[in-house]
Design a protein around this motif. Structure first.
Motif, PDB file in Angstrom:
ATOM      1  N   CYS A 309     -10.192  -1.189   3.321  1.00 47.70           N
ATOM      2  CA  CYS A 309      -9.202  -1.169   2.244  1.00 47.70           C
ATOM      3  C   CYS A 309      -7.882  -1.765   2.731  1.00 47.70           C
ATOM      4  N   ARG A 310      -7.462  -1.367   3.938  1.00 47.19           N
ATOM      5  CA  ARG A 310      -6.223  -1.935   4.484  1.00 47.19           C
ATOM      6  C   ARG A 310      -6.355  -3.436   4.702  1.00 47.19           C
ATOM      7  N   PHE A 322      -1.608   0.376   0.713  1.00 47.24           N
ATOM      8  CA  PHE A 322      -2.984   0.573   0.290  1.00 47.24           C
ATOM      9  C   PHE A 322      -3.237   2.077   0.163  1.00 47.24           C
ATOM     10  N   GLU A 323      -4.225   2.430  -0.642  1.00 50.90           N
ATOM     11  CA  GLU A 323      -4.640   3.832  -0.770  1.00 50.90           C
ATOM     12  C   GLU A 323      -6.158   3.857  -0.903  1.00 50.90           C
ATOM     13  N   TRP A 324      -6.795   4.661  -0.075  1.00 53.37           N
ATOM     14  CA  TRP A 324      -8.266   4.752  -0.065  1.00 53.37           C
ATOM     15  C   TRP A 324      -8.664   6.206  -0.280  1.00 53.37           C
ATOM     16  N   TRP A 338      -7.210   1.213  -3.629  1.00 57.58           N
ATOM     17  CA  TRP A 338      -6.165   0.713  -4.510  1.00 57.58           C
ATOM     18  C   TRP A 338      -5.153  -0.110  -3.717  1.00 57.58           C
ATOM     19  N   ILE A 339      -4.623  -1.151  -4.344  1.00 54.99           N
ATOM     20  CA  ILE A 339      -3.617  -2.020  -3.738  1.00 54.99           C
ATOM     21  C   ILE A 339      -2.332  -1.870  -4.543  1.00 54.99           C
ATOM     22  N   LYS A 340      -1.203  -1.641  -3.864  1.00 54.53           N
ATOM     23  CA  LYS A 340       0.039  -1.304  -4.567  1.00 54.53           C
ATOM     24  C   LYS A 340       1.204  -2.170  -4.080  1.00 54.53           C
ATOM     25  N   SER A 341       2.134  -2.437  -4.994  1.00 59.74           N
ATOM     26  CA  SER A 341       3.351  -3.153  -4.620  1.00 59.74           C
ATOM     27  C   SER A 341       4.460  -2.200  -4.203  1.00 59.74           C
ATOM     28  N   GLY A 342       4.366  -0.938  -4.583  1.00 62.68           N
ATOM     29  CA  GLY A 342       5.379   0.047  -4.224  1.00 62.68           C
ATOM     30  C   GLY A 342       4.865   1.449  -4.503  1.00 62.68           C
ATOM     31  N   ILE A 343       5.557   2.449  -3.958  1.00 63.87           N
ATOM     32  CA  ILE A 343       5.153   3.839  -4.166  1.00 63.87           C
ATOM     33  C   ILE A 343       6.368   4.659  -4.546  1.00 63.87           C
ATOM     34  N   SER A 344       6.126   5.792  -5.188  1.00 68.03           N
ATOM     35  CA  SER A 344       7.225   6.662  -5.611  1.00 68.03           C
ATOM     36  C   SER A 344       7.385   7.874  -4.700  1.00 68.03           C
ATOM     37  N   GLU A 345       6.301   8.302  -4.030  1.00 68.81           N
ATOM     38  CA  GLU A 345       6.378   9.488  -3.174  1.00 68.81           C
ATOM     39  C   GLU A 345       5.099   9.591  -2.350  1.00 68.81           C
ATOM     40  N   LYS A 346       5.084  10.543  -1.433  1.00 70.43           N
ATOM     41  CA  LYS A 346       3.883  10.869  -0.670  1.00 70.43           C
ATOM     42  C   LYS A 346       3.451  12.279  -1.050  1.00 70.43           C
ATOM     43  N   VAL A 347       2.190  12.416  -1.462  1.00 74.14           N
ATOM     44  CA  VAL A 347       1.685  13.700  -1.929  1.00 74.14           C
ATOM     45  C   VAL A 347       0.487  14.101  -1.066  1.00 74.14           C
ATOM     46  N   PRO A 348       0.489  15.288  -0.450  1.00 72.55           N
ATOM     47  CA  PRO A 348      -0.664  15.721   0.348  1.00 72.55           C
ATOM     48  C   PRO A 348      -1.935  15.786  -0.505  1.00 72.55           C
TER      49      PRO A 348
END
Length: 478
Positions: A309-310, A322-324, A338-348
């Motif tokens: 994914c990375r 990236f998010e797997w 998933w491939i992302k241009s930006g993120i809003s936060e980190k959630v456990p």
């Protein structure tokens, strides 16, 4: 030995050395609390941080205090696992075994990262950051502290952001002098990445004096690296020093006074001498809501590991995260990427792995041109030619110690952009039409690097570049 840990049960405590009056260093307590935050984020369990007599009772001869006070191990702890006091004592329900292991691992992961950074086994901890100015005059929104807080943000909000100074700069301060081999620059994600250009990196033992503005070029410490740029949105640049150097202060300064010099960066990191290739950052058990690029894959697309994914993210310039997800349901295993241009936060979230791409760019710079050339020639004066303070056509130029002969680069003149030997009037009057009594077509950064490839000028109608290589022309660094 930098870290000591004993693990016991029970009571859900993180015990530190010392007693009520004799306390350990602030760093010991800070690490315990930081790890405790990571532990709590896994399952919501509460552990208490404190010394043994502070939370339990007086003891003697324990390994924790022996390791810290007698042996001198800088970080020492005693971990009391689940369950809480007053419940089932030493009896832990089997369904709590794996959750206990996961939260305990989260604490130790934080500890391991700090040990690696602090003792130069990779990234070196930065104590303080200061900048030439602050955009909007708001430290809360654009302060220099955001350059070292460990968070990559999707926009300019809460990133290092100076005003449009002539020569904007930021300085990093280490806790003490350490050997440093490189720095990493994490550029702004959402726009304006090309502001990162003509970046000069200096490092040494001297701090920028208080009150220094962004209207002057810094001279403190030695120039150790240079990034010409322009940078790109969301890119990470590893900039290696010419050689490892003992430093406590590192400055990053934009030096192009013809450009709007907002210095706007996401993060800055410092690498110790043991790091040849720092590991790429990965966030395990973390979900990252954000801006999807409408590129999502499942099993049939061969993205069945987070590494793959990375790699998909690495291949896409627009990807900044990236998010797997490894999902199991009703006996069916499904892997999502998933491939992302930006993120809003980190959630456990336990079934996710995420992080930035792993496509660092290594930037190296050539050694600076030598200060003096030894020259032998048949058509111009032999002897010593010394480098002048200013540049000509964005290159260094050299002048004979007593005669009116110079060595310079022709730039974009009508007779070709070559290194040339000619009378100094062409440089002093900025006339770009020298044919050159001697010249070379070799594209070298410095005339001392050309070797035995100098030619004499041909007065034929074919032009100056027709002269053959002349072994009588010898130009070397002294």
């Amino acid at each position: 030995i930098m870290f000591f840990q004993s693990i016991h049960s029970y009571s859900q405590l993180i015990l530190t050395p010392g007693n009520i009056t004799h306390k350990p260093s602030d760093e010991v307590t800070d690490l315990a609390n930081k790890g405790n935050d990571a532990l709590h984020a896994i399952n919501g369990e509460d552990y208490t941080v404190g010394c043994i007599p502070c939370l339990l009772y007086e003891v003697t001869g324990d390994s924790l205090n022996w390791a810290y006070w007698t042996v001198g191990i800088p970080y020492a702890y005693n971990f009391e696992l689940r369950p809480k006091r007053g419940s089932t004592n030493y009896i832990l329900a089997k369904e709590q075994i794996i959750p206990t292991a996961k939260e305990t691992w989260a604490w130790h992961e934080v500890a391991a990262r700090q040990i690696i950074e602090e003792f130069e086994l990779g990234y070196i901890k930065v104590d303080e950051s200061t900048a030439s100015s602050t955009y909007l005059n708001s430290e809360a929104i654009c302060g220099a502290q955001y350059a070292i807080d460990g968070v990559i943000r999707p926009s300019w909000w809460k990133t290092l952001h100076t005003k449009a100074d002539t020569y904007s700069w930021v300085q990093l301060k280490l806790s003490s002098p350490k050997m440093v081999s490189a720095v990493e620059v994490f550029n702004r994600v959402d726009c304006c990445g090309d502001r990162l250009r003509m970046l000069e990196v200096r490092a040494g033992l001297d701090s920028v004096p208080a009150g220094t503005t962004g209207d002057v070029l810094l001279t403190q410490n030695e120039r150790v690296a240079f990034f010409p740029g322009p940078g790109e949105n969301g890119k990470t640049y590893k900039i290696k020093f010419l050689s490892p150097k003992l430093v406590q202060f590192i400055t990053f300064q934009l030096t192009d006074d013809q450009y709007v010099n907002y210095l706007n960066l996401n993060e800055l990191k410092v690498l110790g001498i043991f790091d040849e290739e720092a590991p790429c950052e990965v966030w395990e058990n973390i979900n990252i809501p954000g801006n999807d690029l409408n590129i999502a894959t499942v099993n049939e697309d061969d993205r069945d590991t987070w590494q793959e994914c990375r790699e998909l993210c690495n291949e896409r310039p627009e990807c900044n995260f990236f998010e797997w997800q490894h999902k199991v349901g009703s006996g069916v295993v499904v892997n999502h990427c998933w491939i992302k241009s930006g993120i809003s936060e980190k959630v456990p979230r336990g079934d996710h792995v995420s992080g930035p791409p792993c496509r660092d760019v290594t930037i190296t710079i050539p050694m600076p041109c030598c200060d003096e050339l030894s020259v032998e020639g048949s058509y111009f004066s032999s002897g010593k030619y010394r480098k002048q303070e200013n540049d000509y056509n964005s290159k260094p130029w050299y002048k004979h110690e007593s005669k009116n002969w110079c060595i310079f680069h022709g730039g974009e003149d009508i007779y070709g952009g070559h290194w040339k030997v000619d009378v100094c009037g062409f440089v002093e009057t900025e006339k770009n039409w020298s044919r050159g009594y001697g010249w070379s077509e070799i594209e070298a950064e410095c005339p001392g690097d050309i070797g035995a490839n100098w030619r004499y000028y041909s007065w034929s109608s074919a032009g100056s570049w027709t002269g053959p290589v002349d072994p009588r022309i010898v130009i070397n660094c002294n």
